[in-house]
Scaffold this motif. Sequence first.
Motif, short mmCIF file in Angstrom:
data_model
loop_
_atom_site.label_atom_id
_atom_site.label_comp_id
_atom_site.label_asym_id
_atom_site.label_seq_id
_atom_site.Cartn_x
_atom_site.Cartn_y
_atom_site.Cartn_z
N ASP A 1 0.92 -1.36 -0.04
CA ASP A 1 0.03 -0.04 0.01
C ASP A 1 0.86 1.31 0.02
OD1 ASP A 1 -1.58 2.08 0.49
OD2 ASP A 1 -2.92 0.90 2.01
N PRO A 2 0.97 2.17 -0.96
CA PRO A 2 1.61 3.32 -1.08
C PRO A 2 1.50 4.45 0.11
CG PRO A 2 0.58 2.96 -3.25
CD PRO A 2 0.08 1.91 -2.29
N TRP A 3 0.26 4.52 0.56
CA TRP A 3 0.03 5.17 1.70
C TRP A 3 0.70 4.54 3.13
CZ3 TRP A 3 -2.31 4.81 6.49
CH2 TRP A 3 -2.49 5.92 7.19
N GLU A 4 0.67 3.39 3.15
CA GLU A 4 1.62 2.79 4.32
C GLU A 4 2.93 2.94 4.00
OE1 GLU A 4 0.23 -1.06 5.00
OE2 GLU A 4 -1.56 -0.77 5.44
N ILE A 5 3.38 3.02 2.84
CA ILE A 5 4.87 3.12 2.62
C ILE A 5 5.13 4.77 3.10
CG2 ILE A 5 6.58 3.36 0.81
CD1 ILE A 5 5.30 1.01 -0.70
N LYS A 6 4.28 5.53 2.75
CA LYS A 6 4.48 6.76 3.19
C LYS A 6 4.45 7.13 4.64
CE LYS A 6 1.53 10.42 2.80
NZ LYS A 6 1.57 11.36 3.97
N GLU A 7 3.46 6.42 5.43
CA GLU A 7 3.44 6.40 6.64
C GLU A 7 4.69 5.94 7.37
OE1 GLU A 7 0.98 8.26 8.66
OE2 GLU A 7 0.83 8.86 6.69
N ARG A 8 5.16 4.69 6.90
CA ARG A 8 6.25 3.99 7.51
C ARG A 8 7.64 4.57 7.34
NH1 ARG A 8 6.36 -1.56 9.36
NH2 ARG A 8 8.29 -1.53 10.73
N PHE A 9 7.70 5.39 6.21
CA PHE A 9 9.11 5.96 5.82
C PHE A 9 8.74 7.38 5.54
CE2 PHE A 9 9.36 1.51 4.21
CZ PHE A 9 10.34 0.94 5.22
N PRO A 10 8.43 8.28 6.69
CA PRO A 10 8.41 9.56 6.58
C PRO A 10 9.27 10.65 6.11
CG PRO A 10 8.57 9.04 8.99
CD PRO A 10 8.51 7.68 8.03
N ALA A 11 10.62 10.00 5.88
CA ALA A 11 11.65 10.91 5.37
C ALA A 11 11.62 10.78 3.88
CB ALA A 11 13.10 10.30 5.97
N LEU A 12 10.91 10.05 3.25
CA LEU A 12 10.53 10.01 1.80
C LEU A 12 9.88 11.13 1.48
CD1 LEU A 12 9.19 6.27 1.15
CD2 LEU A 12 11.51 6.94 0.81
N GLU A 13 10.69 11.89 0.37
CA GLU A 13 10.07 12.89 -0.21
C GLU A 13 8.78 12.97 -0.93
OE1 GLU A 13 12.71 16.19 -1.15
OE2 GLU A 13 14.46 15.29 -0.23
#
Length: 203
Positions: free
Chosen positions: A154-166
Amino acid sequence: MGILLPINPEHPEPRKIRRAVEILEKGGVIGYPTDTVYGLGCDLFNKQAIETLYQIKGMQRDKNLAFICPDLGDIARYAVVENAAYRVLKRFLPGPYCFVLQATREVPKIVQMNKKTVGIRVPSNPVTLAIVRELGRPIISTTAAPPGEDPMVDPWEIKERFPALELVLDAGAGGNLPTTIVDLSEGDVRILREGAGPIDELV
């Protein structure tokens, strides 16, 4: 907190690809779809960005990083491709495979494996290929998952799990089966990891 940017998985919008590339050019790390699982990546030639990627993923420095080329012709810049290896690459790329080959001097030492080898991918994914073509050089490819865990779909979960991704490019749900890793570096064909993509015709 980074941006979650929806993108057309089959016909990625050029302005969204350009936005991803601008982040890569500045040394940022992004999440993006491939033909197997979602990946985390940065510019192959930005050492600080690679260090940041290791930190974001929480990965040991001795864990290998593969990278993505836009096509077969580009691989020869970064890897020694003998005739036998070329025949395998031509048959199975683009596709869900990572091929381990001897590195050329073009490859930064930080991503070289033991015995000066590298893992190279040419995924069958319009978004990924558009990014590397627009950037004009390879991007790092590592699975979007904390070390030892299953790939995140899930792309949303990826964003939440790795908040330092721009930036995370959202092309819908990803796969959960990583690439098949094939070692061609010693002249024969050795399967290092069986994943997506059939191996029957490889061995």
